[in-house]
Design an enzyme around this catalytic site. Structure first.
Site, PDB file in Angstrom:
ATOM      1  N   HIS A 154      31.818   4.131  27.134  1.00 27.71           N
ATOM      2  CA  HIS A 154      32.788   3.351  26.358  1.00 27.71           C
ATOM      3  C   HIS A 154      33.834   4.328  25.820  1.00 27.71           C
ATOM      4  O   HIS A 154      33.511   5.409  25.323  1.00 27.71           O
ATOM      5  CB  HIS A 154      32.065   2.632  25.217  1.00 27.71           C
ATOM      6  CG  HIS A 154      32.991   2.012  24.234  1.00 27.71           C
ATOM      7  ND1 HIS A 154      34.064   1.251  24.618  1.00 27.71           N
ATOM      8  CD2 HIS A 154      33.024   2.052  22.872  1.00 27.71           C
ATOM      9  CE1 HIS A 154      34.712   0.848  23.537  1.00 27.71           C
ATOM     10  NE2 HIS A 154      34.110   1.321  22.471  1.00 27.71           N
ATOM     11  N   CYS A 166      31.828  -3.833  21.271  1.00 27.73           N
ATOM     12  CA  CYS A 166      32.226  -2.961  22.394  1.00 27.73           C
ATOM     13  C   CYS A 166      31.105  -2.742  23.401  1.00 27.73           C
ATOM     14  O   CYS A 166      31.351  -2.253  24.502  1.00 27.73           O
ATOM     15  CB  CYS A 166      32.724  -1.618  21.869  1.00 27.73           C
ATOM     16  SG  CYS A 166      34.127  -1.769  20.766  1.00 27.73           S
ATOM     17  N   ASN A 175      40.981   2.489  23.097  1.00 26.32           N
ATOM     18  CA  ASN A 175      39.702   1.780  23.075  1.00 26.32           C
ATOM     19  C   ASN A 175      39.962   0.308  23.370  1.00 26.32           C
ATOM     20  O   ASN A 175      40.535  -0.398  22.541  1.00 26.32           O
ATOM     21  CB  ASN A 175      39.061   1.952  21.695  1.00 26.32           C
ATOM     22  CG  ASN A 175      37.728   1.223  21.566  1.00 26.32           C
ATOM     23  OD1 ASN A 175      37.363   0.426  22.427  1.00 26.32           O
ATOM     24  ND2 ASN A 175      37.017   1.495  20.482  1.00 26.32           N
TER      25      ASN A 175
HETATM   26  O1  UT7 Z   1      34.312   1.383  19.651  1.00 26.81           O
HETATM   27  C1  UT7 Z   1      33.941   1.091  18.358  1.00 26.81           C
HETATM   28  C2  UT7 Z   1      35.081   1.288  17.406  1.00 26.81           C
HETATM   29  N1  UT7 Z   1      35.443   2.664  17.225  1.00 26.81           N
HETATM   30  C3  UT7 Z   1      35.019   3.381  16.171  1.00 26.81           C
HETATM   31  O2  UT7 Z   1      34.248   2.889  15.396  1.00 26.81           O
HETATM   32  C4  UT7 Z   1      35.548   4.783  15.996  1.00 26.81           C
HETATM   33  C5  UT7 Z   1      34.523   5.742  15.463  1.00 26.81           C
HETATM   34  N2  UT7 Z   1      35.086   6.783  14.655  1.00 26.81           N
HETATM   35  C6  UT7 Z   1      36.092   7.633  15.069  1.00 26.81           C
HETATM   36  O3  UT7 Z   1      36.508   7.598  16.211  1.00 26.81           O
HETATM   37  C7  UT7 Z   1      36.625   8.653  14.089  1.00 26.81           C
HETATM   38  O4  UT7 Z   1      35.787   8.698  12.957  1.00 26.81           O
HETATM   39  C8  UT7 Z   1      38.088   8.313  13.636  1.00 26.81           C
HETATM   40  C9  UT7 Z   1      39.046   8.592  14.791  1.00 26.81           C
HETATM   41  C10 UT7 Z   1      38.206   6.855  13.230  1.00 26.81           C
HETATM   42  C11 UT7 Z   1      38.495   9.203  12.474  1.00 26.81           C
HETATM   43  O5  UT7 Z   1      38.340  10.564  12.807  1.00 26.81           O
HETATM   44  P1  UT7 Z   1      37.617  11.558  11.776  1.00 26.81           P
HETATM   45  O6  UT7 Z   1      37.709  12.897  12.351  1.00 26.81           O
HETATM   46  O7  UT7 Z   1      36.244  10.996  11.526  1.00 26.81           O
HETATM   47  O8  UT7 Z   1      38.559  11.455  10.498  1.00 26.81           O
HETATM   48  P2  UT7 Z   1      38.196  10.997   9.020  1.00 26.81           P
HETATM   49  O9  UT7 Z   1      37.889   9.539   8.988  1.00 26.81           O
HETATM   50  O10 UT7 Z   1      37.188  11.938   8.454  1.00 26.81           O
HETATM   51  O11 UT7 Z   1      39.577  11.229   8.281  1.00 26.81           O
HETATM   52  C12 UT7 Z   1      40.093  12.560   8.116  1.00 26.81           C
HETATM   53  C13 UT7 Z   1      41.426  12.474   7.401  1.00 26.81           C
HETATM   54  C14 UT7 Z   1      41.376  11.618   6.151  1.00 26.81           C
HETATM   55  O12 UT7 Z   1      42.224  12.238   5.199  1.00 26.81           O
HETATM   56  P3  UT7 Z   1      41.594  13.170   4.038  1.00 26.81           P
HETATM   57  O13 UT7 Z   1      40.647  12.296   3.282  1.00 26.81           O
HETATM   58  O14 UT7 Z   1      40.923  14.284   4.754  1.00 26.81           O
HETATM   59  O15 UT7 Z   1      42.803  13.587   3.265  1.00 26.81           O
HETATM   60  C15 UT7 Z   1      42.012  10.305   6.556  1.00 26.81           C
HETATM   61  O16 UT7 Z   1      42.623   9.612   5.507  1.00 26.81           O
HETATM   62  O17 UT7 Z   1      42.398  11.853   8.260  1.00 26.81           O
HETATM   63  C16 UT7 Z   1      43.043  10.775   7.551  1.00 26.81           C
HETATM   64  N3  UT7 Z   1      43.417   9.738   8.538  1.00 26.81           N
HETATM   65  C17 UT7 Z   1      44.577   9.784   9.220  1.00 26.81           C
HETATM   66  N4  UT7 Z   1      45.619  10.662   9.186  1.00 26.81           N
HETATM   67  C18 UT7 Z   1      46.653  10.419  10.012  1.00 26.81           C
HETATM   68  C19 UT7 Z   1      42.729   8.662   8.941  1.00 26.81           C
HETATM   69  N5  UT7 Z   1      43.405   7.982   9.874  1.00 26.81           N
HETATM   70  C20 UT7 Z   1      44.572   8.676  10.060  1.00 26.81           C
HETATM   71  C21 UT7 Z   1      45.680   8.468  10.901  1.00 26.81           C
HETATM   72  N6  UT7 Z   1      46.683   9.366  10.854  1.00 26.81           N
HETATM   73  N7  UT7 Z   1      45.773   7.430  11.772  1.00 26.81           N
END
Ligand code: UT7
Length: 360
Positions: free
Chosen positions: A248, A111, A278
């Protein structure tokens, strides 16, 4: 002193929209989760190749600069989703545009690819080795998605943005840049079977993005924050001197955290991820062009680009906008029409993947 002024710009967003409500029909997620965790509401899904998106964006950029394709000395095609690797996708674009005098290179820094390309092409112009560059960020990320993985499939969209850089005596364009790559973080964001090693081992196709969202989040904020502070300091400016910040577009919460970290002002930030999600290398040029179309870019403005991506690569560019904020010319080029919705295109992709998995 030679400067590398931005004299043309064009973008191409495929028409098919995939909303969060559409994604709810594909996997266990919700509009509420996606909007509150990312800021994304919908994204575009391409019915054509990456190079075709790039061709339309580039043709618009050349028209806006008022130059012909033959005048381009170098095409830098930043992408994470090349249609082909040998020969590169930049040469598909070179042929399609008729840019017969242009060198053609793909730049893969995930990216961060547009920021890498912008800095590198600006430096080549400033050094006098080329006079005109076409810098393209273009992606067909939907073709890389595994639609059973909710943590990644909700995040990405397709699109292209292109700018023309031209040697100029006017004090405009690139001022300072900083690029880097965090060591020992390759496994945090990867597409493990997207290369020759998997092919050489005859591993069955399993192309899926894997990543550790929270770890990337923290490293992205630090990487972009440090890069922004470095380029502002190198330019001898303070944060108050910044007029526009074009980051980005990975996640609204990441953008807010970077701006908070550097003590910047969210009112100066251009955000388009609600509409386009994204789009990797194309997210910065798409947002820049949106800002131009909305009249947010004014002559002489100090503009900051910053990005991060797999690697984990990171970078920033500081530039001064020139005099012109309107295109010199226009073109009626457009993508071939489609009657497919985003959901139609994704359901067809899912069916193709299932058919492949049943026979392999
Ligand atoms: O440009 C380069 C590429 N982009 C990236 O690398 C993105 C960077 N990271 C992020 O933007 C964020 O970390 C995410 C949007 C990917 C995730 O957000 P988060 O606030 O860090 O959530 P998390 O990974 O801590 O997940 C929280 C919860 C989890 O459930 P539990 O373990 O708390 O029960 C996940 O399983 O949300 C769950 N989860 C979802 N729930 C509904 C993960 N994806 C989803 C989803 N819908 N799509």
């Amino acid at each position: 002193m030679i400067y590398a002024d931005i004299t043309g710009w064009g973008r191409c967003l495929p028409p098919a929209v995939l909303s969060n409500a559409d994604i709810e029909t594909l996997m266990d997620t919700s509009n509420e989760w996606i909007v509150s965790r990312t800021g994304i509401q919908e994204r575009r899904i391409s019915h054509v190749t990456n190079a075709e998106l790039a061709r339309v964006a580039s043709t618009r950029a050349l028209a806006a600069a008022g130059i012909s394709a033959e005048q381009v000395d170098m095409i830098a095609f930043a992408t994470s989703t090349p249609d082909e690797c040998i020969p590169n996708t930049a040469s598909i674009l070179q042929n399609a545009l008729g840019a017969s005098n242009a060198a053609a290179v793909d730049i893969n820094a995930a990216c961060t690819g547009f920021v890498y390309s912008f800095n590198m092409m600006s430096d080549m112009i400033r050094a006098g080795s080329i006079k005109t560059a076409l810098v393209v960020g273009s992606e067909r990320l939907s073709s890389l998605m595994n639609w059973s993985l909710r943590e990644s499939a909700i995040l990405f969209g397709d699109g292209a943005g292109a700018i023309v850089l031209q040697a100029s005596d006017n004090e405009a364009g690139f001022v300072a840049g900083k690029l880097g790559c965090v060591p020992d973080t390759r496994e945090l964001l990867a597409v493990p079977d997207f290369g020759l090693d998997a092919i050489a081992q005859f591993r069955p196709l399993d192309v899926s993005i894997v990543f550790s969202g929270q770890e990337i989040f923290k490293k992205a904020v630090k990487g972009m924050g440090d890069a922004c502070e470095a380029v502002v300091a190198e330019a001898g400016l303070g944060l108050d001197d910044l007029d526009l910040i074009i980051p980005h577009q990975a996640n609204a919460r990441i953008v807010e955290a970077v701006v908070r970290r550097i003590g910047g002002d969210m009112d100066k930030v251009v955000l388009t991820l609600d509409k386009y999600a994204n789009t990797s290398t194309s997210s910065i040029p798409i947002a820049l062009i949106e800002a131009l179309e909305q009249g947010r870019v004014k002559p002489g403005m100090n503009i900051l680009f910053t990005a991060f991506g797999a690697g984990l690569t990171w970078g920033a560019s500081l530039l001064k906008w020139g005099e012109r904020v309107t295109p010199l010319g226009e073109t009626d080029i457009s993508l071939p029409p489609t009657d497919k919705t985003g959901l139609d295109l994704i359901n067809a992709a899912i069916a193709r993947r299932q058919a492949y998995e049943q026979t392999n």
